[in-house]
Write a protein that holds these residues in place. Structure first.
Motif, mmCIF file in Angstrom:
data_model
loop_
_atom_site.group_PDB
_atom_site.id
_atom_site.type_symbol
_atom_site.label_atom_id
_atom_site.label_comp_id
_atom_site.label_asym_id
_atom_site.label_seq_id
_atom_site.Cartn_x
_atom_site.Cartn_y
_atom_site.Cartn_z
ATOM 1 N N MET A 303 0.836 -1.191 0.000
ATOM 2 C CA MET A 303 0.000 0.000 0.000
ATOM 3 C C MET A 303 0.871 1.241 0.000
ATOM 4 O O MET A 303 1.978 1.244 0.551
ATOM 5 C CB MET A 303 -0.922 0.014 1.229
ATOM 6 C CG MET A 303 -1.888 -1.160 1.280
ATOM 7 S SD MET A 303 -3.104 -0.983 2.592
ATOM 8 C CE MET A 303 -3.980 0.473 2.039
ATOM 9 N N GLN A 304 0.341 2.293 -0.660
ATOM 10 C CA GLN A 304 1.039 3.577 -0.711
ATOM 11 C C GLN A 304 0.124 4.658 -0.173
ATOM 12 O O GLN A 304 -1.028 4.796 -0.592
ATOM 13 C CB GLN A 304 1.458 3.915 -2.138
ATOM 14 C CG GLN A 304 2.183 5.246 -2.241
ATOM 15 C CD GLN A 304 2.595 5.557 -3.674
ATOM 16 O OE1 GLN A 304 2.186 4.854 -4.594
ATOM 17 N NE2 GLN A 304 3.381 6.606 -3.857
ATOM 18 N N THR A 305 0.615 5.443 0.774
ATOM 19 C CA THR A 305 -0.103 6.593 1.303
ATOM 20 C C THR A 305 0.830 7.780 1.206
ATOM 21 O O THR A 305 1.809 7.888 1.962
ATOM 22 C CB THR A 305 -0.517 6.380 2.762
ATOM 23 O OG1 THR A 305 -1.304 5.199 2.861
ATOM 24 C CG2 THR A 305 -1.341 7.575 3.266
ATOM 25 N N GLY A 306 0.583 8.642 0.254
ATOM 26 C CA GLY A 306 1.511 9.742 0.009
ATOM 27 C C GLY A 306 2.834 9.179 -0.471
ATOM 28 O O GLY A 306 2.893 8.410 -1.441
ATOM 29 N N ASN A 307 3.875 9.574 0.211
ATOM 30 C CA ASN A 307 5.204 9.069 -0.158
ATOM 31 C C ASN A 307 5.612 7.846 0.663
ATOM 32 O O ASN A 307 6.747 7.408 0.604
ATOM 33 C CB ASN A 307 6.257 10.170 0.043
ATOM 34 C CG ASN A 307 6.089 11.285 -0.964
ATOM 35 O OD1 ASN A 307 5.711 11.048 -2.115
ATOM 36 N ND2 ASN A 307 6.355 12.523 -0.523
ATOM 37 N N THR A 308 4.682 7.350 1.464
ATOM 38 C CA THR A 308 4.991 6.209 2.311
ATOM 39 C C THR A 308 4.415 4.939 1.694
ATOM 40 O O THR A 308 3.232 4.890 1.344
ATOM 41 C CB THR A 308 4.422 6.398 3.727
ATOM 42 O OG1 THR A 308 4.970 7.577 4.291
ATOM 43 C CG2 THR A 308 4.757 5.202 4.602
ATOM 44 N N VAL A 309 5.240 3.953 1.559
ATOM 45 C CA VAL A 309 4.830 2.652 1.025
ATOM 46 C C VAL A 309 5.016 1.624 2.127
ATOM 47 O O VAL A 309 6.069 1.537 2.760
ATOM 48 C CB VAL A 309 5.655 2.249 -0.203
ATOM 49 C CG1 VAL A 309 5.228 0.872 -0.708
ATOM 50 C CG2 VAL A 309 5.503 3.285 -1.297
ATOM 51 N N THR A 310 3.985 0.861 2.417
ATOM 52 C CA THR A 310 4.078 -0.206 3.416
ATOM 53 C C THR A 310 3.686 -1.526 2.785
ATOM 54 O O THR A 310 2.910 -1.562 1.814
ATOM 55 C CB THR A 310 3.174 0.068 4.626
ATOM 56 O OG1 THR A 310 1.810 0.172 4.180
ATOM 57 C CG2 THR A 310 3.585 1.341 5.342
ATOM 58 N N ILE A 311 4.249 -2.587 3.343
ATOM 59 C CA ILE A 311 3.851 -3.932 2.928
ATOM 60 C C ILE A 311 3.420 -4.687 4.169
ATOM 61 O O ILE A 311 3.919 -4.454 5.268
ATOM 62 C CB ILE A 311 4.998 -4.674 2.210
ATOM 63 C CG1 ILE A 311 6.237 -4.762 3.125
ATOM 64 C CG2 ILE A 311 5.357 -4.018 0.904
ATOM 65 C CD1 ILE A 311 7.352 -5.583 2.541
ATOM 66 N N SER A 312 2.462 -5.565 3.994
ATOM 67 C CA SER A 312 1.995 -6.375 5.125
ATOM 68 C C SER A 312 1.685 -7.772 4.623
ATOM 69 O O SER A 312 1.435 -7.980 3.432
ATOM 70 C CB SER A 312 0.756 -5.744 5.768
ATOM 71 O OG SER A 312 -0.319 -5.676 4.830
#
Length: 402
Positions: A303-312
């Motif tokens: 997932m990407q929120t703004g410039n932040t990308v997270t994986i789960s």
């Protein structure tokens, strides 16, 4: 003519009266060499008889002319005898000449020199950390010179070692001091040496260190393991005491533990290893056996929120404690690969990671492959992988499952 007749008469009279000499009075030879001495005066009409006395306590006996060690040469000075290959045991032997049963007034005494011979026990055994004195004797004629001590292979003799003409003393012996040592000395007859082996015994030590080793086996699977230990003498390995009751039904033979079918046991079963020899025993190593299955990874989400990308992702730990579960995250593009190891959380069945914390700078319009691999004591579990397309701006990744 009258003078010659008188000389002959005097010579015959001399032999007849037993006036025979054997010279020199003392002969010194090195072992294995020959002794020479001369009986005189010499007269072909009255030959001397050579006699030998092995020691001062025995009588002189005639030597047969056929003795293979005896030879002689006649000259105007007398009969010169050579007695060959004299050995150290013949030291002190005496020879004399006799005429008409009357021996020369003084016999020849033989002295046999021989190089040093060392008498020392072959193997000297000592427990590590102890002292030992190695005694020996040196037989030589004449007396041997100062004794020297060397070590096989050119290795250095331990610093605290002292030695003299009859002993070698080792202090606080260590296993590194073990090996073959050579004593050497010499005299005019040559050089001699003797060897001994220093055998240093020490208590067992586990080659894998001490403490508890964690191992795992699949539920229903089989496993065989053993302890490795060094020591002198070679240690006997055993698992003692065995856990009671033992849910896995382990059997032991010659220090090897075998489990034919591991039970589904919620906690570890500990097997303690023991190594024993004549010096001592050690039981500081044990194995904690866990049973379980391979871990799994599923529900991978990027997932990407703004410039932040997270994986789960979601996971199962395989039934083993969480401290044995790790994850590897791998971002791979056509030009670069970035990896990160992540420990499992102490609770829960999902995990989330901020990609930026990995130091990954995702470039726009670049295709990446993300792989998450879970591992526990049993090995690598299921892998989940996706293709990721980075779009311009603050859009969302385009994701497809591989």
């Amino acid at each position: 003519m009258k003078l010659f007749i008188v000389a002959v008469i005097l010579a015959l009279s001399t032999w007849a009266n037993g006036q025979v000499t054997i010279l020199p009075a003392d002969v010194t030879v090195n072992e294995g060499n020959d002794a020479e001495f001369t009986c005189s005066p010499f007269n072909i009409a009255t030959l001397p008889v050579l006699q030998i006395r092995p020691d001062s306590g025995s009588a002189f006996i005639n030597i047969e002319a056929s003795d293979p060690r005896l030879s002689f040469v006649d000259s105007d000075d007398g009969r010169t005898y050579t007695y060959s290959d004299l050995q150290r045991g013949e030291d002190g032997t005496q020879f004399t000449c006799s005429v008409n049963g009357i021996p020369a007034p003084t016999p020849v005494t033989i002295t046999v020199n021989f190089p040093p011979t060392f008498t020392v026990l072959g193997v000297q055994t000592v427990v590590e950390g102890m002292n030992i004195e190695v005694t020996f004797t040196v037989d030589a004629r004449p007396a041997a010179a100062e004794v020297s001590l060397t070590r096989a292979g050119g290795a250095a003799v331990p610093d605290d070692t002292t030695y003299d003409a009859n002993s070698v003393s080792f202090v606080d012996v260590q296993r590194a001091d073990a090996g073959e040592y050579t004593l050497t000395s010499g005299n005019v007859a040559g050089e001699g040496s003797g060897t001994f082996t220093l055998n240093v015994e020490y208590a067992p030590e586990f080659t894998e260190g001490s403490g508890t080793m964690d191992i795992a086996v699949m539920v229903g699977g089989s496993i065989t393991f053993s302890c490795a230990a060094t020591g002198n003498p070679d240690p006997t390995i055993s698992f003692s005491p065995m856990p009671l009751p033992d849910p896995h039904g382990a059997t032991e033979s010659n220090g090897v533990l075998t489990i034919a079918s591991a039970a589904d046991e919620p906690g570890p079963v500990t097997y303690q290893c023991m190594a024993t020899n004549d010096v001592g025993s050690i039981s500081t190593l044990s194995y904690a056996l866990y049973t379980g299955v391979l871990p799994t990874v599923s529900n991978l989400v990027v997932m990407q929120t703004g410039n932040t990308v997270t994986i789960s992702w979601s996971f199962t730990d395989g039934g083993l404690p969480r401290q044995f579960l790790t994850f590897e995250l791998r971002f791979m593009s056509t030009s670069d690969t970035v990896t990160r190891d992540e420990n499992a959380p102490s609770t829960g069945t999902t995990i989330s990671v901020d990609v930026e914390s990995m130091g990954v700078v995702l470039e726009e319009n670049t295709r990446y492959t993300l792989t998450v691999t879970a591992s526990n004591l049993l090995g690598d579990g299921s892998q989940a992988a996706e293709q990721i397309f980075m779009t311009a701006g603050a859009g969302v990744f385009s994701v497809s499952i591989l």
